[in-house]
Design an enzyme around this catalytic site. Sequence first.
Site, mmCIF file in Angstrom:
data_model
loop_
_atom_site.group_PDB
_atom_site.id
_atom_site.type_symbol
_atom_site.label_atom_id
_atom_site.label_comp_id
_atom_site.label_asym_id
_atom_site.label_seq_id
_atom_site.Cartn_x
_atom_site.Cartn_y
_atom_site.Cartn_z
ATOM 1 N N SER A 21 0.844 -1.196 0.000
ATOM 2 C CA SER A 21 0.000 0.000 0.000
ATOM 3 C C SER A 21 0.882 1.249 0.000
ATOM 4 O O SER A 21 2.072 1.165 -0.329
ATOM 5 C CB SER A 21 -0.924 -0.035 1.220
ATOM 6 O OG SER A 21 -1.945 0.920 1.090
ATOM 7 N N ASN A 22 0.326 2.393 0.339
ATOM 8 C CA ASN A 22 1.117 3.634 0.382
ATOM 9 C C ASN A 22 0.603 4.533 1.501
ATOM 10 O O ASN A 22 -0.344 4.176 2.204
ATOM 11 C CB ASN A 22 1.054 4.334 -0.981
ATOM 12 C CG ASN A 22 -0.365 4.666 -1.360
ATOM 13 O OD1 ASN A 22 -1.021 5.475 -0.716
ATOM 14 N ND2 ASN A 22 -0.876 4.013 -2.401
ATOM 15 N N ARG A 23 1.210 5.704 1.641
ATOM 16 C CA ARG A 23 0.961 6.534 2.824
ATOM 17 C C ARG A 23 -0.227 7.491 2.692
ATOM 18 O O ARG A 23 -0.427 8.344 3.540
ATOM 19 C CB ARG A 23 2.232 7.336 3.134
ATOM 20 C CG ARG A 23 3.349 6.446 3.674
ATOM 21 C CD ARG A 23 4.670 7.197 3.726
ATOM 22 N NE ARG A 23 4.534 8.494 4.339
ATOM 23 C CZ ARG A 23 5.392 9.494 4.190
ATOM 24 N NH1 ARG A 23 6.458 9.343 3.435
ATOM 25 N NH2 ARG A 23 5.185 10.637 4.795
ATOM 26 N N SER A 24 -1.008 7.353 1.626
ATOM 27 C CA SER A 24 -2.139 8.275 1.452
ATOM 28 C C SER A 24 -3.099 8.214 2.650
ATOM 29 O O SER A 24 -3.487 7.141 3.093
ATOM 30 C CB SER A 24 -2.891 7.896 0.175
ATOM 31 O OG SER A 24 -4.140 8.542 0.143
ATOM 32 N N ALA A 88 -4.864 7.437 -4.196
ATOM 33 C CA ALA A 88 -3.496 7.008 -4.516
ATOM 34 C C ALA A 88 -3.568 5.507 -4.803
ATOM 35 O O ALA A 88 -3.285 4.677 -3.941
ATOM 36 C CB ALA A 88 -2.569 7.299 -3.345
#
Length: 215
Positions: A21-24, A88
Amino acid sequence: MTFLITAGPTREPIDPIRYISNRSSGKMGYAIAEAALGLGHDVILISGPVNLGPPRRAKFISVSTSDEMFEAVRRHADEPDVCVLCAAVADYKPAQVSRVKIKKRAAQLSLELIPTLDILDSLGKRQNRKFLLVGFAAETDHLEGNATKKLREKNCDIIVANDARIGMESDENELLILFRDGETKKISRAPKKILARELVKIFQNSQQKSLTKKM
Ligand code: CTP
């Protein structure tokens, strides 16, 4: 008007326990949803996993993976006047998802990743679309150049560009807005809730202008 908004990250499973995943944080998308509701619009909010409560009065659709987000957007794509793709979305997902937990071994482990479906691109390719199409571009370098390329390649009407190092996981952001006709507009650093109100006004005016042109 009806706004369709995507927000937050997606999670691409590796096995039943792990994901990429990502930091959004989803804050920008949720703020745009609140601002659109505040100005009397209808909102369909399609969100990845975030730590935010869904705005009351929005039609809220919770998703996890990029495939689920793609499908939710596809299902609702005939309804909006404005599509704001703020999510994102992960660009890659594991080629295979293990059905059981992957056990630790002494050897090195490589994951094979394949590209996900590009939701913004799929909307840009729709023939005779009536909605205004807005994409976001979070960049760490060559902000204007990269964002202009995305505007053209994904056939958007507007790209909202920001420096990912300022906007990610933050309550504030600084925006550069690029329009299809080459016009640009800068909005200096401010809380996302304030920026969201400015953005919704810009989207609503652009959609009205394009409708008048088509009449
Ligand atoms: N986007 C999307 N579906 C994807 C990837 C991105 O809808 N699978 C949308 C995002 O919601 C955003 C825009 O495309 O509105 C740009 O996303 P970004 O990740 O910045 O661009 P990419 O095309 O993925 O390019 P890169 O990661 O190389 O900068």
